[in-house]
Design a protein around this motif. Structure first.
Motif, PDB file in Angstrom:
ATOM      1  N   LYS A   1       0.575  -1.172  -0.006  1.00  0.00           N
ATOM      2  CA  LYS A   1      -0.207  -0.305  -0.366  1.00  0.00           C
ATOM      3  C   LYS A   1       0.769   1.443   0.076  1.00  0.00           C
ATOM      4  O   LYS A   1       0.706   1.935  -0.703  1.00  0.00           O
ATOM      5  CB  LYS A   1      -1.344   0.033   1.358  1.00  0.00           C
ATOM      6  CG  LYS A   1      -1.796   1.153   1.184  1.00  0.00           C
ATOM      7  CD  LYS A   1      -2.868   1.123  -0.102  1.00  0.00           C
ATOM      8  CE  LYS A   1      -4.322   2.404   0.393  1.00  0.00           C
ATOM      9  NZ  LYS A   1      -5.231   2.322  -0.585  1.00  0.00           N
ATOM     10  N   THR A   2       1.882   1.174   1.024  1.00  0.00           N
ATOM     11  CA  THR A   2       3.227   2.135   1.101  1.00  0.00           C
ATOM     12  C   THR A   2       2.988   2.072  -0.711  1.00  0.00           C
ATOM     13  O   THR A   2       3.479   4.278  -1.384  1.00  0.00           O
ATOM     14  CB  THR A   2       4.282   1.700   1.947  1.00  0.00           C
ATOM     15  OG1 THR A   2       3.629   1.845   3.102  1.00  0.00           O
ATOM     16  CG2 THR A   2       5.137   3.582   1.661  1.00  0.00           C
ATOM     17  N   TYR A   3       3.926   1.702  -1.660  1.00  0.00           N
ATOM     18  CA  TYR A   3       4.116   2.123  -2.385  1.00  0.00           C
ATOM     19  C   TYR A   3       3.248   2.240  -3.713  1.00  0.00           C
ATOM     20  O   TYR A   3       3.623   3.029  -4.482  1.00  0.00           O
ATOM     21  CB  TYR A   3       4.421   0.292  -3.477  1.00  0.00           C
ATOM     22  CG  TYR A   3       5.195   0.419  -5.081  1.00  0.00           C
ATOM     23  CD1 TYR A   3       6.287   0.397  -4.914  1.00  0.00           C
ATOM     24  CD2 TYR A   3       4.564   0.367  -5.315  1.00  0.00           C
ATOM     25  CE1 TYR A   3       7.589   0.459  -5.929  1.00  0.00           C
ATOM     26  CE2 TYR A   3       5.341   0.471  -7.093  1.00  0.00           C
ATOM     27  CZ  TYR A   3       6.738   0.563  -7.240  1.00  0.00           C
ATOM     28  OH  TYR A   3       7.517   0.627  -8.577  1.00  0.00           O
TER      29      TYR A   3
ATOM     30  N   GLY B   1       4.390  13.301  -3.164  1.00  0.00           N
ATOM     31  CA  GLY B   1       5.283  13.866  -3.863  1.00  0.00           C
ATOM     32  C   GLY B   1       6.558  12.723  -3.965  1.00  0.00           C
ATOM     33  O   GLY B   1       6.341  12.014  -3.439  1.00  0.00           O
ATOM     34  N   ASP B   2       7.424  13.653  -4.401  1.00  0.00           N
ATOM     35  CA  ASP B   2       8.844  13.135  -4.300  1.00  0.00           C
ATOM     36  C   ASP B   2       9.263  12.061  -3.203  1.00  0.00           C
ATOM     37  O   ASP B   2       9.294  13.048  -2.442  1.00  0.00           O
ATOM     38  CB  ASP B   2       9.982  13.870  -5.285  1.00  0.00           C
ATOM     39  CG  ASP B   2       9.907  13.612  -6.804  1.00  0.00           C
ATOM     40  OD1 ASP B   2       8.892  13.004  -6.925  1.00  0.00           O
ATOM     41  OD2 ASP B   2       9.802  14.785  -7.542  1.00  0.00           O
ATOM     42  N   ILE B   3       9.950  10.701  -3.215  1.00  0.00           N
ATOM     43  CA  ILE B   3      10.777  10.419  -1.988  1.00  0.00           C
ATOM     44  C   ILE B   3      11.653  10.963  -1.733  1.00  0.00           C
ATOM     45  O   ILE B   3      13.060  12.157  -2.819  1.00  0.00           O
ATOM     46  CB  ILE B   3      10.758   9.478  -2.263  1.00  0.00           C
ATOM     47  CG1 ILE B   3       9.456   8.218  -2.695  1.00  0.00           C
ATOM     48  CG2 ILE B   3      11.554   8.667  -1.381  1.00  0.00           C
ATOM     49  CD1 ILE B   3       9.640   6.760  -2.898  1.00  0.00           C
ATOM     50  N   ARG B   4      12.238  12.315  -0.292  1.00  0.00           N
ATOM     51  CA  ARG B   4      12.880  12.332   0.001  1.00  0.00           C
ATOM     52  C   ARG B   4      14.127  11.659   1.366  1.00  0.00           C
ATOM     53  O   ARG B   4      15.268  11.178   1.167  1.00  0.00           O
ATOM     54  CB  ARG B   4      13.063  13.680   0.866  1.00  0.00           C
ATOM     55  CG  ARG B   4      12.444  14.871  -0.530  1.00  0.00           C
ATOM     56  CD  ARG B   4      13.499  15.313  -1.318  1.00  0.00           C
ATOM     57  NE  ARG B   4      13.216  16.496  -2.494  1.00  0.00           N
ATOM     58  CZ  ARG B   4      12.999  15.815  -3.306  1.00  0.00           C
ATOM     59  NH1 ARG B   4      13.073  14.490  -3.981  1.00  0.00           N
ATOM     60  NH2 ARG B   4      12.502  16.825  -4.578  1.00  0.00           N
ATOM     61  N   LYS B   5      12.871  10.678   2.460  1.00  0.00           N
ATOM     62  CA  LYS B   5      14.017  10.151   2.512  1.00  0.00           C
ATOM     63  C   LYS B   5      13.229   8.806   2.914  1.00  0.00           C
ATOM     64  O   LYS B   5      11.883   8.631   2.963  1.00  0.00           O
ATOM     65  CB  LYS B   5      13.989  10.954   4.056  1.00  0.00           C
ATOM     66  CG  LYS B   5      15.185   9.530   4.860  1.00  0.00           C
ATOM     67  CD  LYS B   5      15.719  10.793   6.072  1.00  0.00           C
ATOM     68  CE  LYS B   5      16.242  12.263   6.394  1.00  0.00           C
ATOM     69  NZ  LYS B   5      17.378  11.558   6.001  1.00  0.00           N
ATOM     70  N   ILE B   6      13.364   7.227   2.796  1.00  0.00           N
ATOM     71  CA  ILE B   6      13.439   6.131   3.713  1.00  0.00           C
ATOM     72  C   ILE B   6      13.789   5.978   4.678  1.00  0.00           C
ATOM     73  O   ILE B   6      15.525   5.583   4.467  1.00  0.00           O
ATOM     74  CB  ILE B   6      13.070   4.966   2.949  1.00  0.00           C
ATOM     75  CG1 ILE B   6      12.588   5.510   1.259  1.00  0.00           C
ATOM     76  CG2 ILE B   6      12.786   3.662   2.512  1.00  0.00           C
ATOM     77  CD1 ILE B   6      12.530   4.765   0.083  1.00  0.00           C
ATOM     78  N   VAL B   7      13.556   5.149   6.017  1.00  0.00           N
ATOM     79  CA  VAL B   7      14.164   4.291   7.134  1.00  0.00           C
ATOM     80  C   VAL B   7      13.511   3.500   6.972  1.00  0.00           C
ATOM     81  O   VAL B   7      11.839   3.234   7.493  1.00  0.00           O
ATOM     82  CB  VAL B   7      13.597   5.642   8.047  1.00  0.00           C
ATOM     83  CG1 VAL B   7      14.521   5.168   9.682  1.00  0.00           C
ATOM     84  CG2 VAL B   7      14.483   7.386   7.987  1.00  0.00           C
ATOM     85  N   VAL B   8      14.627   2.234   7.582  1.00  0.00           N
ATOM     86  CA  VAL B   8      13.350   1.091   7.763  1.00  0.00           C
ATOM     87  C   VAL B   8      14.374   0.217   8.684  1.00  0.00           C
ATOM     88  O   VAL B   8      15.799   0.825   8.754  1.00  0.00           O
ATOM     89  CB  VAL B   8      14.194   0.178   6.625  1.00  0.00           C
ATOM     90  CG1 VAL B   8      13.692  -1.011   6.908  1.00  0.00           C
ATOM     91  CG2 VAL B   8      13.680   1.086   5.278  1.00  0.00           C
TER      92      VAL B   8
ATOM     93  N   LEU C   1      11.705   0.458  -4.372  1.00  0.00           N
ATOM     94  CA  LEU C   1      10.388   1.922  -3.713  1.00  0.00           C
ATOM     95  C   LEU C   1      11.321   2.831  -4.517  1.00  0.00           C
ATOM     96  O   LEU C   1      10.574   4.110  -5.293  1.00  0.00           O
ATOM     97  CB  LEU C   1      10.749   2.577  -1.803  1.00  0.00           C
ATOM     98  CG  LEU C   1       9.747   1.902  -1.180  1.00  0.00           C
ATOM     99  CD1 LEU C   1       9.783   2.055  -0.034  1.00  0.00           C
ATOM    100  CD2 LEU C   1       8.282   2.061  -1.669  1.00  0.00           C
ATOM    101  N   MET C   2      12.628   2.617  -4.580  1.00  0.00           N
ATOM    102  CA  MET C   2      13.008   3.555  -6.110  1.00  0.00           C
ATOM    103  C   MET C   2      13.573   2.716  -7.714  1.00  0.00           C
ATOM    104  O   MET C   2      13.991   3.533  -7.689  1.00  0.00           O
ATOM    105  CB  MET C   2      14.467   3.582  -5.722  1.00  0.00           C
ATOM    106  CG  MET C   2      14.612   4.246  -4.427  1.00  0.00           C
ATOM    107  SD  MET C   2      14.300   5.533  -4.316  1.00  0.00           S
ATOM    108  CE  MET C   2      15.238   6.499  -4.849  1.00  0.00           C
ATOM    109  N   LYS C   3      12.191   2.034  -7.959  1.00  0.00           N
ATOM    110  CA  LYS C   3      12.245   2.080  -8.626  1.00  0.00           C
ATOM    111  C   LYS C   3      13.594   0.891 -10.041  1.00  0.00           C
ATOM    112  O   LYS C   3      13.746   1.086 -10.797  1.00  0.00           O
ATOM    113  CB  LYS C   3      11.418   2.122  -9.372  1.00  0.00           C
ATOM    114  CG  LYS C   3      10.135   3.112  -9.034  1.00  0.00           C
ATOM    115  CD  LYS C   3       9.114   3.936 -10.186  1.00  0.00           C
ATOM    116  CE  LYS C   3       7.677   3.762  -9.948  1.00  0.00           C
ATOM    117  NZ  LYS C   3       7.414   4.621 -11.433  1.00  0.00           N
TER     118      LYS C   3
END
Length: 365
Positions: A156-158, A168-175, A220-222
């Motif tokens: 769902k996030t994707y 909008g455009d992704i700026r940061k991902i934290v896992v 996520l970054m394709k």
């Protein structure tokens, strides 16, 4: 009239044949020392796969697990060679050491038998490249299984990011991924023996849990590779883990996006969660079925629950069967796909180099 009846009968026959369920894909399990093997041994029978053989030289372990899950020791073999003398699987799943993944692909790929390995793809980038070359040469599918692949919240996030353009455009991902530590949570001796061996596991927490974040970020970054990788590792519990790291933080830098991967055997609770921050909002996947998103300071946070994925993408072995039958064609960017996981291995290799040198490692385009 006769012609019409014949035509109607033919159409009915075609419909019935289409509705007839395909026979289960014959699957063999290679190794039992990875406790994720309970996933396939204990799953409900969906009619999509049939476990026709098991390779495990440790007879005590094999007897424990076959008894627990109701399988006969008659399908357990000491080696891959003995398996193939008696059984002809269509696909195999690897649940032994990560180091053994290459050997499994070397053995089965030339025979045209498809392979699904437990995460990560390989113990090193060198092994991964060899496995990829074999898979392509012999035209087999080579999939990698992660628990987080099957999370409805991640899907769902994707979709919110890429289909609905919500933040909008992704700026940061934290896992964040990990738990209190394999000894602390009581993994069995057969698993612990190789999980804490730098040769057989590649590293400690960095390999065990760092791979999840690298896999999700690549998705996520394709399929885009980061431009650089920086990592810090530590052994905070040397009395328990003298040979591997139990703490790892990995930073991935893309042209306009940063990814923070926190892999740890020191969390007070087990966790697999993810945060995605865009230009206009944020999405937080708290667990496999729940996420929250917020768009701007003045708007209410929205919570979505009971999220799930649709079959056949809701289960690793259902998907494996669908791929083997040709019902599903994987994209290179998919979480289970070979190309995604080659990038994962490049990231993990760079992370190990960075942690050792203390320097940023640049990735080749």
């Amino acid at each position: 009239m006769k012609r019409l009846l014949t035509l109607l009968f033919s159409c009915l026959l075609i419909t019935l044949q289409a509705q007839e369920k395909a026979p289960p894909v014959k699957v063999a399990i290679i190794g039992l020392t990875h406790t994720h093997v309970h996933w396939i041994l204990g799953r409900e029978n969906r009619g999509d796969i049939e476990i026709v053989g098991i390779v495990e030289p440790n007879k005590d372990l094999a007897q424990r697990y076959t008894k627990q899950h109701g399988y006969s020791m008659d399908i357990v073999f000491d080696s891959m060679e003995r398996l193939m003398e008696n059984i002809q699987p269509e696909a195999v799943t690897a649940f032994g050491t990560i180091y053994n993944h290459l050997e499994i692909v070397e053995f089965f790929a030339p025979k045209g038998i498809h392979v699904m390995v437990e995460k990560p793809l390989a113990v090193s980038l060198d092994h991964a490249k060899k496995m990829s070359a074999l898979a392509k040469k012999h035209n087999i599918h080579l999939l990698t299984n992660y628990e987080t692949t099957w999370y409805g919240s991640n899907q769902k996030t994707y979709d919110l990011v890429h289909s609905e353009k919500l933040v909008g455009d992704i700026r940061k991902i934290v896992v964040h991924d990990g738990h209190r530590g394999p000894k602390e949570i009581g993994v069995n001796d057969e698993f612990l023996e190789w999980l804490t061996d730098p040769k057989l596991n590649g590293a400690g927490a960095l390999t065990d849990f760092g791979c999840y974040g690298a896999n999700l970020a690549t998705w996520l970054m394709k399929g885009e590779k980061p431009t650089s990788v920086f990592a810090m590792t530590a052994t905070n519990k040397p009395e328990l883990y003298p040979n591997v790291d139990d703490e790892a933080t990995i930073l991935l830098q893309y042209p306009k996006t940063q990814v923070v991967i926190q892999a740890s055997w020191n969390w007070p609770i087990s966790r697999k969660d993810m945060e995605v921050y865009g230009v206009t909002g944020q999405i937080i996947a708290d667990n496999g079925s729940t996420l929250r998103y917020k768009l701007g300071d003045d708007l209410e946070e929205v919570k979505l629950t009971n999220l799930s994925k649709e079959t056949p993408r809701d289960d690793p072995f259902t998907l494996l069967a669908a791929v083997v039958r040709g019902e599903v064609a994987l994209k290179d960017t998919d979480l289970t796909a070979l190309e995604n996981n080659l990038i994962v291995m490049e990231i993990l290799e760079a992370a190990k180099q960075s942690a050792k040198s203390g320097k940023v490692v640049k990735l080749k385009k």
